[in-house]
Structure formats: C-alpha cells, structure tokens
Design a protein around this motif. Structure first.
Motif, short mmCIF file in Angstrom:
data_model
loop_
_atom_site.label_atom_id
_atom_site.label_comp_id
_atom_site.label_asym_id
_atom_site.label_seq_id
_atom_site.Cartn_x
_atom_site.Cartn_y
_atom_site.Cartn_z
N ALA A 1 63.22 -27.27 -7.83
CA ALA A 1 61.94 -27.54 -8.88
C ALA A 1 60.91 -28.12 -8.17
O ALA A 1 59.55 -27.80 -8.31
N ILE A 2 61.11 -29.26 -7.36
CA ILE A 2 59.82 -29.99 -6.50
C ILE A 2 59.16 -29.00 -5.80
O ILE A 2 57.89 -28.86 -5.68
N ASN A 3 60.18 -28.09 -4.90
CA ASN A 3 59.38 -27.34 -4.05
C ASN A 3 58.63 -26.04 -4.48
O ASN A 3 57.64 -25.79 -4.17
N LYS A 4 58.99 -25.88 -6.18
CA LYS A 4 58.12 -24.91 -6.64
C LYS A 4 57.00 -25.20 -7.43
O LYS A 4 56.46 -24.50 -8.08
N GLY A 5 56.99 -26.76 -7.60
CA GLY A 5 55.78 -27.17 -8.20
C GLY A 5 55.88 -27.87 -9.46
O GLY A 5 54.93 -28.16 -10.27
N ALA A 6 57.23 -28.18 -9.84
CA ALA A 6 57.38 -28.85 -11.15
C ALA A 6 56.78 -30.13 -11.00
O ALA A 6 56.84 -30.99 -9.97
N ASN B 1 56.36 -29.03 -16.83
CA ASN B 1 56.00 -27.92 -16.40
C ASN B 1 56.88 -27.10 -15.41
O ASN B 1 56.74 -26.70 -14.43
N VAL B 2 58.28 -26.97 -16.11
CA VAL B 2 59.04 -26.15 -15.29
C VAL B 2 58.88 -24.79 -15.55
O VAL B 2 58.67 -24.45 -16.76
N THR B 3 58.66 -23.92 -14.45
CA THR B 3 58.61 -22.64 -14.91
C THR B 3 59.85 -21.52 -14.86
O THR B 3 60.82 -22.08 -14.08
#
Ligand code: NAP
Ligand code: G3P
Length: 485
Positions: free
Chosen positions: A350-355, A375-377
């Motif tokens: 999640a962190i790596n993908k920008g949450a 902002n989890v996508t």
C-alpha cells in the motif's frame, strides 16, 4: 476441580473412547506461545492407524448415541456448560498463552461457548418434525400420511481455526451432538490445548465413551486422510478460504458446512453518526488484532465522509492498548511470524503504491501496531486481500452505488455494515450487497449465536447458527403410513 488431562504439566493426551491416551507414534508437537515463545505444552501427532481407530470407535458409539433420548443428550450439554463456566478462568489462561487472546476476551470465549451449549440443548429439544397429509397433492389421498422427523447423519468431522479454538469447536460439536451424531474433533494445532479442555468438559459431563474423539496433528500431515476417510459423514469446517477450497476439491459425496475468510466492508454515508460509527469500526476492525473472520476489513466512503471520519478513527486507534494479552491489550502479537510477515507485505504494498498512512506501520516482531490507510486504490492488495491483522484501508468512492460495486467485486461475501440514519438508503444498499448478513448501524459480528451466520462466494457454504447448524447436521426421515383404503 477440573481434572488434568496431561501426564505432567507439559504433555497433553488425546481423547479416545472416553480415556486420555498418548499416541503410539511417540511423536509430539510443541505448542509455543505467540506472546513470548515459551512452551505451552506438547500435543500428540496421531498416526493414520490411530485416526482409523478413532473413527471406528466413534461409529460404534454412534449406534447407541443416536437412540439416546434427546433430553439425556441435552442434559450432558448442560453439564458440560456448567463445567466450562466453573472453570472459565483456568481455561482462559490457556487461551491467553496459546493464542495470545486478551484475558477478558478469552474468558468471554469460554462463557460464550457455555451459553452456546445451553441454548443448543434447549433448541434441540424444541425442534419439531411434521406430519403431512397425502391429499394436498393432486390425486393424493387422506389414507397416506408422511411423518417426518430429523435423524443424525453419522460421524461429523469438526475442524476449527486458531482464533476461536474453543468457541468454533463448540459451535460445531454441540449442534452435532444434540442431533445424535458422533464427533471427530480436529482442532487447530495452535489452539489444540485449549480445544482439549473443551473435550475434557464434555468427558467430565458424562458424554459416553467414543461419542466424541479428538485427533491432534498438523492439518498438512493428516488433514487429507481424515477428510477423505469413508467413516466421515459430514464435514464442518471453519478456517481459511484456501483450505476450504482444498476441502471442497477433495471431498466426495459428503455434505460440507464451511465458514471461510472475509473482507467485510463498512459503508459510511453522509448522514451517519460519525462518532458512533468510528467507535463501531475501531472495535470491529482491531479487536484481537483483527484476527476475526468478521472483522471490518475495509471502509468505503465519499470524500466528504472520509475527511471527517479519518481524524475520529485516528484518535480512537491511537488510544488502543498495544502489548501483551496478559495486560488485556486489544492489539496483541499475531499468531505467528508468517502471519505478521504477510500483514507487513500488504502494508508495504500500500505504501509503495501511494496510499496515505494515517497511523501505524510499526512492528516489534509479531506485534503489528494498529494501522490505518486512507486513499487506498483498487490496484493495491490491501483493497482485496484479507490481512487477518490490524490494518484497515479506506477506499474513497464517488457515491453509494460505487461503494456497492467495489464491495461486491470482492471474492468474499461474509458480512458488511452500512452506517446511515436513512432507512431507505440502508435497505437499498443491504439488498444489493452480495454477503450473508448486513449490519445496519453496527459492526460486523457473528453473534448473537442463534442468528443465522452465512458466508457466500469464497466466504463459505451453508448456514450456521444454533438452529441452522442442528438442521444442517441432521436430515429429514419420512415414514409414510398407508391406512386401509
Ligand atoms: P487455516 O489455516 O485454514 O486452518 C483451519 C483449520 O484447518 C486448522 O485446524 C488446520 O489445522 C486445518 N487444516 C489445515 N490444512 C488442512 C487440511 N489439508 N485438511 C484438513 N484440515 C486442515 O485457518 P486459520 O489460520 O486457523 O484461521 C484463520 C482463517 O480462518 C482466516 O482466513 C479467517 O477468516 C478464517 N475464519 C473464518 C471464520 C468464519 O466463520 N467465516 C471464523 C474464523 C476464522 P492446523 O492448525 O493443524 O494446520
Ligand atoms: O471469527 C469467529 C466467528 O465466530 C466470529 O465471531 O464474535 O468475532 O464475530 P465474532
């Protein structure tokens, strides 16, 4: 005094034909505490021959048990409930050490099981059959009457998970027994000592020898052998979806009742009481570190709601007690390192993908601090996978229809919550959600245990709940009287 079921303070035996025995395999499995890695005890790793013997013994005992009057079966369940209640503190101590559940919740798991036994005993006595006149169908006659009663299925295999080793064993055993079945209990390896105490309560309550036998050993070693054993007439399983699917793929002509994983969504609408909603979500998501099938595992809300909800959640999450189950902490070490590593993987993804990390992402060995992401996508693993740990994603949606769409895209279908004051919107959403139960203005949870508990899609098959479980583990038997014409 609760009788000890071990030879010394370490080695636990297995229940066979009313006696506690050691395996002739001479193999023992060490159960270490997730709290401090100390040895809780050792359980028997039973051999295939011992499994054959246990099942054969259970079949023999079943003949008389099926004919035992239901009020006598009920009496035994009541006695077992009394024993559990009387010894709940002692049994809870084992739960605290063996599965790292906080003391208060451990005591409540034992009490809940005692209550479950009593309610099941009474529900069993109240189940009625029916008589059906033949003349209802075209061409039928009043000379034909079908008398329909419920009869046992035979030997029920009960397989329970680590997170409720007493309650999720008991909620299979009691309905099976009151229905006149015998039981083979295969408890979770981490949790077997606690489950053996439950078996001891039934044994002490006077359950006839062989009516319930326990089989301890690793599922990966002996699971398939028991599952495909010709002596098993019904499989009642609670655990992961992966193992559930495996069971479904190898079982043959044996009915299955399965409660599996979940990804329960909390959908929060603009008019919800946000303070109360935040409390419900936090208690639903983080108790026992999120290691509950029914934990809230994602939050779906519009920007307007999420902006107000996030600070409320953050405050409540940061006030959760983190540490040891002995100190009644809500956030406790996860069951093992593998589980903690898995949760960490989802957090890292999640962190790596920008949450947006709102709070958490701190770890001390198996202890993962309560974590919330905004902002989890939908490209993130956390949007779809079940962490079985204390991490929750907020997925922002444009409206309630998008919330329903994302909720239903999950492979799981256990429960969902809808938080709103508008009953029309609540029903609109509830009707569209592809889950077993929808909670309106409440956290997702199984109880009270006489409610139906249903998992659809990858969350299970069949319905549990006291009356429903008894029905699932019995079948109708029709005796037709043909009167003189
Ligand atoms: P698990 O790994 O699936 O294990 C569950 C049980 O299955 C254990 O007794 C395990 O024994 C046994 N098992 C493993 N492989 C087997 C095989 N090949 N044949 C027969 N039995 C086998 O699940 P868990 O980690 O204990 O529990 C967590 C999971 O359970 C989560 O996914 C959670 O959502 C789900 N769960 C669902 C509900 C519900 O009601 N829907 C309730 C609680 C938990 P060993 O321990 O010896 O491996
Ligand atoms: O996950 C175990 C199942 O029985 C749910 O119980 O009370 O945690 O919702 P609860």
């Amino acid at each position: 005094m609760f009788k000890k079921i071990f030879t010394n303070d370490i080695i636990y035996k297995s229940l066979y034909n009313g006696k506690w025995i050691e395996s002739s395999s001479n193999k023992l499995i060490e159960i270490k505490s997730p709290v401090d890695d100390s040895l809780v005890g050792k359980v028997q790793a039973m051999s295939k021959e011992e499994i054959d013997r246990a099942i054969a013994n259970s079949k023999e005992a079943g003949v008389k048990w099926a004919e035992t009057p239901i009020n006598e079966r009920a009496e035994i369940l009541h006695k077992a409930a009394d024993i559990l209640e009387k010894n709940k503190e002692e049994i809870a101590e084992i739960l605290v050490r063996e599965i790292a559940k906080d003391r208060k919740s451990s005591i409540s798991e034992v009490q809940r099981t005692a209550d479950f036994f009593k309610f099941t005993a009474d529900a069993g006595k109240n189940l009625e059959g029916e008589s059906i006149m033949g003349d209802k169908f075209p061409g039928g006659t009043q000379n034909k009457i079908s008398i329909v009663t419920r009869v046992p299925l035979g030997t029920v295999l009960a397989i329970s998970p680590f997170n409720y080793p007493i309650n999720l064993s008991g909620s299979k055993i009691a309905p099976a027994l009151i229905g006149g079945n015998t039981v083979i209990l295969k408890p979770p390896t981490q949790g077997s000592i606690s489950a053996l105490y439950l078996a001891q309560a039934l044994n002490e309550a006077g359950l006839p020898p062989g009516v319930m036998n326990t089989i301890t050993g690793r599922g990966s070693d002996i699971g398939d052998y028991i599952l495909t054993h010709p002596g098993i007439n019904f499989i009642n399983f609670t655990g992961s979806t992966a193992v559930g699917k495996h069971i479904a793929s190898i079982s043959t002509m044996v009915p299955l009742l399965m409660e599996l994983g979940g990804k329960d969504a909390a959908i929060v609408l603009e008019d919800a009481d946000l303070e109360q909603t935040a409390s419900d979500i936090v208690s639903g998501a983080y108790s026992y570190s999120g290691q509950r099938c029914t934990a809230v595992k994602r939050i779906l809300a519009t920007d307007e709601v999420a902006d107000k909800l996030v600070p409320l959640l953050k405050t409540k999450i940061e006030s959760l007690k983190v540490g040891s189950p002995e100190d009644n902490c809500t956030i406790v070490p996860l069951i093992d390192k593998r589980s903690a590593d898995f949760v960490q993987e989802l957090i890292d993804d999640a962190i790596n993908k920008g949450a947006t990390l709102v709070t958490g992402n701190k770890r001390k060995e198996n202890l993962i601090y309560p974590t919330l992401f905004d902002n989890v996508t939908t490209d993130m693993r956390l949007a779809w996978e079940e962490p079985f740990g204390p991490v929750v994603p907020i997925i922002r949606v444009k409206d309630m229809d998008e919330a329903i769409e994302i909720a239903n895209k999950s492979e799981y279908g256990l429960q969902s919550s809808v938080f709103t004051k508008d009953i029309n919107n609540a029903f609109y959403i509830a009707k569209k959600l592809e889950v077993g139960s929808v909670q309106i203005n409440g956290k997702t949870e199984r109880g009270p245990d006489h409610f139906p508990f249903i998992g659809v899609k990858s969350s299970g098959m069949g319905t549990q709940g006291i009356k429903y479980s008894i029905e699932a583990m019995t079948r109708p038997k029709a005796i037709v009287i043909n009167l003189d014409k």
